[in-house]
Design a protein around this motif. Structure first.
Motif, mmCIF file in Angstrom:
data_model
loop_
_atom_site.group_PDB
_atom_site.id
_atom_site.type_symbol
_atom_site.label_atom_id
_atom_site.label_comp_id
_atom_site.label_asym_id
_atom_site.label_seq_id
_atom_site.Cartn_x
_atom_site.Cartn_y
_atom_site.Cartn_z
ATOM 1 N N SER A 78 -9.764 71.018 8.442
ATOM 2 C CA SER A 78 -10.864 70.809 9.477
ATOM 3 C C SER A 78 -10.371 71.069 10.848
ATOM 4 O O SER A 78 -9.087 70.564 10.900
ATOM 5 C CB SER A 78 -11.763 69.675 9.192
ATOM 6 N N MET A 79 -11.011 71.470 11.731
ATOM 7 C CA MET A 79 -10.239 71.727 13.122
ATOM 8 C C MET A 79 -11.165 71.112 14.288
ATOM 9 O O MET A 79 -12.201 70.896 14.191
ATOM 10 C CB MET A 79 -10.544 73.128 13.357
ATOM 11 N N VAL A 80 -10.499 70.485 15.202
ATOM 12 C CA VAL A 80 -11.114 70.059 16.379
ATOM 13 C C VAL A 80 -10.096 70.721 17.568
ATOM 14 O O VAL A 80 -8.871 70.897 17.542
ATOM 15 C CB VAL A 80 -11.154 68.654 16.604
ATOM 16 N N GLN A 81 -10.920 70.704 19.083
ATOM 17 C CA GLN A 81 -9.916 71.333 19.840
ATOM 18 C C GLN A 81 -9.850 70.017 20.845
ATOM 19 O O GLN A 81 -10.915 69.254 21.134
ATOM 20 C CB GLN A 81 -10.590 72.046 20.536
ATOM 21 N N TYR A 108 -10.534 63.551 16.680
ATOM 22 C CA TYR A 108 -11.615 63.111 17.536
ATOM 23 C C TYR A 108 -12.445 64.285 18.085
ATOM 24 O O TYR A 108 -11.873 65.267 18.436
ATOM 25 C CB TYR A 108 -10.967 62.199 18.938
ATOM 26 N N ASN A 109 -13.463 64.152 17.823
ATOM 27 C CA ASN A 109 -14.622 65.218 18.380
ATOM 28 C C ASN A 109 -15.020 65.163 19.735
ATOM 29 O O ASN A 109 -15.992 64.300 19.932
ATOM 30 C CB ASN A 109 -15.724 65.194 17.207
ATOM 31 N N ILE A 110 -14.261 65.524 20.731
ATOM 32 C CA ILE A 110 -14.806 65.530 22.037
ATOM 33 C C ILE A 110 -16.113 66.457 22.041
ATOM 34 O O ILE A 110 -16.159 67.470 21.700
ATOM 35 C CB ILE A 110 -13.490 66.392 22.738
HETATM 36 C C1 NAG Z 1 -17.990 68.041 16.088
HETATM 37 O O1 NAG Z 1 -19.275 67.933 16.567
HETATM 38 C C2 NAG Z 1 -20.141 68.886 16.707
HETATM 39 C C3 NAG Z 1 -21.315 68.663 17.627
HETATM 40 O O2 NAG Z 1 -21.621 67.277 17.684
HETATM 41 C C4 NAG Z 1 -20.473 69.472 15.321
HETATM 42 O O3 NAG Z 1 -21.247 70.581 15.409
HETATM 43 C C5 NAG Z 1 -19.148 69.599 14.535
HETATM 44 O O4 NAG Z 1 -19.203 70.032 13.502
HETATM 45 C C6 NAG Z 1 -18.243 68.459 14.571
HETATM 46 N N1 NAG Z 1 -16.829 68.797 14.452
HETATM 47 C C7 NAG Z 1 -16.160 68.017 13.449
HETATM 48 C C8 NAG Z 1 -14.820 68.517 12.985
HETATM 49 O O5 NAG Z 1 -16.620 67.067 12.988
#
Ligand code: NAG
Ligand code: NAG
Ligand code: NAG
Ligand code: NAG
Ligand code: NAG
Ligand code: NAG
Length: 241
Positions: free
Chosen positions: A184-187, A117-119
């Motif tokens: 792929s990475m999210v925090q 999930y992209n916070i």
């Molecule tokens: C998350 O969202 C940001 C800005 O909306 C974007 O730049 C980024 O690539 C996104 N990351 C992922 C892993 O989807």
């Protein structure tokens, strides 16, 4: 001849008045603090939607005579409204906590989409920037046996097609880099009393706290006893009183 002077004088006065009055929501008349019902009273860098230029994050619903009415915030232009559950503005602690119901639903149903999930972090401004307090880095990787990961990472292999790895923010950079390049990475936000359980649905939380860090210019201004304000070009200036 006098007429010309009168007209010139009149024009001049009008310009002065416009500059001083800042009729269209500019920040020369920002209140020192804001009442916001059950959220309490807070001050800069938070503001209310009635004074959008007076701070870095504008809260909606503060004016509602029903004190417990929903308080919300929009983190991006056209973005969804998120409930604000707490604001702390005390000495060096400047934080806002929101609840993201879409994220909560994913977590409560142990949906794998929660793990990537992209916070949305509130945008930076010349006042400063927000960041996600208590976060871990989550990697979404294709299945692969014997990945070279650090001992303090945990893995979660119950999602179809992808494996997830979680790394505390203190993790070794070399290990982080090797996953960053292939996954792929999210925090993601973790509970404050966070412990590394095996199950990420036990340590992730939909209560998302953002910490605010004042920009250097704004800190310096406040250090001199001034107030950080935006001019009509959204540029920071330091107002003294
Ligand atoms: C998350 O969202 C940001 C800005 O909306 C974007 O730049 C980024 O690539 C996104 N990351 C992922 C892993 O989807
Ligand atoms: C005030 O708002 C809360 C939350 O939306 C609601 O539950 C409550 O019924 C409202 N009270 C009144 C008097 O409207
Ligand atoms: C993981 O990454 C893949 C490939 O980028 C993506 O298709 C998928 O939606 C992501 N999330 C989950 C929960 O699999
Ligand atoms: C996660 O926490 C680290 C360390 O506290 C911080 O540097 C980083 O900016 C945070 N991530 C986000 C997306 O705010
Ligand atoms: C996940 O961790 C367990 C031990 O905690 C390990 O046996 C297993 O090989 C790991 N799986 C992956 C795909 O890294
Ligand atoms: C695993 O990664 C670490 C850090 O990048 C490295 O020091 C180590 O040599 C690697 N081990 C193997 C077996 O590749």
């Amino acid at each position: 001849m006098y007429d010309v002077y009168a007209i010139l004088l009149f024009c001049h006065l009008t310009v002065l008045l416009l500059a001083a009055g800042n009729a269209n929501g500019h920040s020369s008349d920002c209140p020192d603090s804001f009442d916001c019902g059950s959220l309490g009273t807070f001050s800069f860098p938070f503001t209310t939607i009635e004074y959008p230029n007076c701070g870095a994050l504008a809260i909606q619903g503060c004016k509602n005579p029903n004190k417990t009415a929903l308080k919300q915030v929009q983190l991006t232009n056209g973005g969804k409204l998120l409930q604000v559950t707490n604001i702390v503005r005390w000495r060096w602690k400047t934080e806002v906590t929101i609840k993201d119901n879409a994220f909560r639903n994913l977590l409560e149903s142990s949906n794998c989409n929660a793990l990537s999930y992209n916070i949305t972090v509130p945008p930076s401004s010349s006042f400063g920037s927000f960041y996600l307090k208590n976060n871990i880095t989550a990697f979404n990787c294709s299945h692969q046996k014997n990945r070279n990961i650090s001992k303090d990472f945990i893995n979660y292999t119950r999602c179809p097609s992808f494996d997830f790895y979680f790394a505390p923010s203190s993790s070794d950079q070399d290990y982080l880099r090797s996953l960053t390049s292939s996954c792929s990475m999210v925090q993601l936000p973790v509970r404050q009393d966070f412990q590394f359980f095996k199950d990420p649905f036990g340590f992730l939380t939909p209560q998302i706290t953002f910490q605010f860090q004042f920009s250097n210019d704004c800190s310096q201004c406040q250090g001199r006893g001034g107030y950080c304000r935006l001019d009509s070009h959204a540029k920071l200036y330091c107002a003294m009183r």
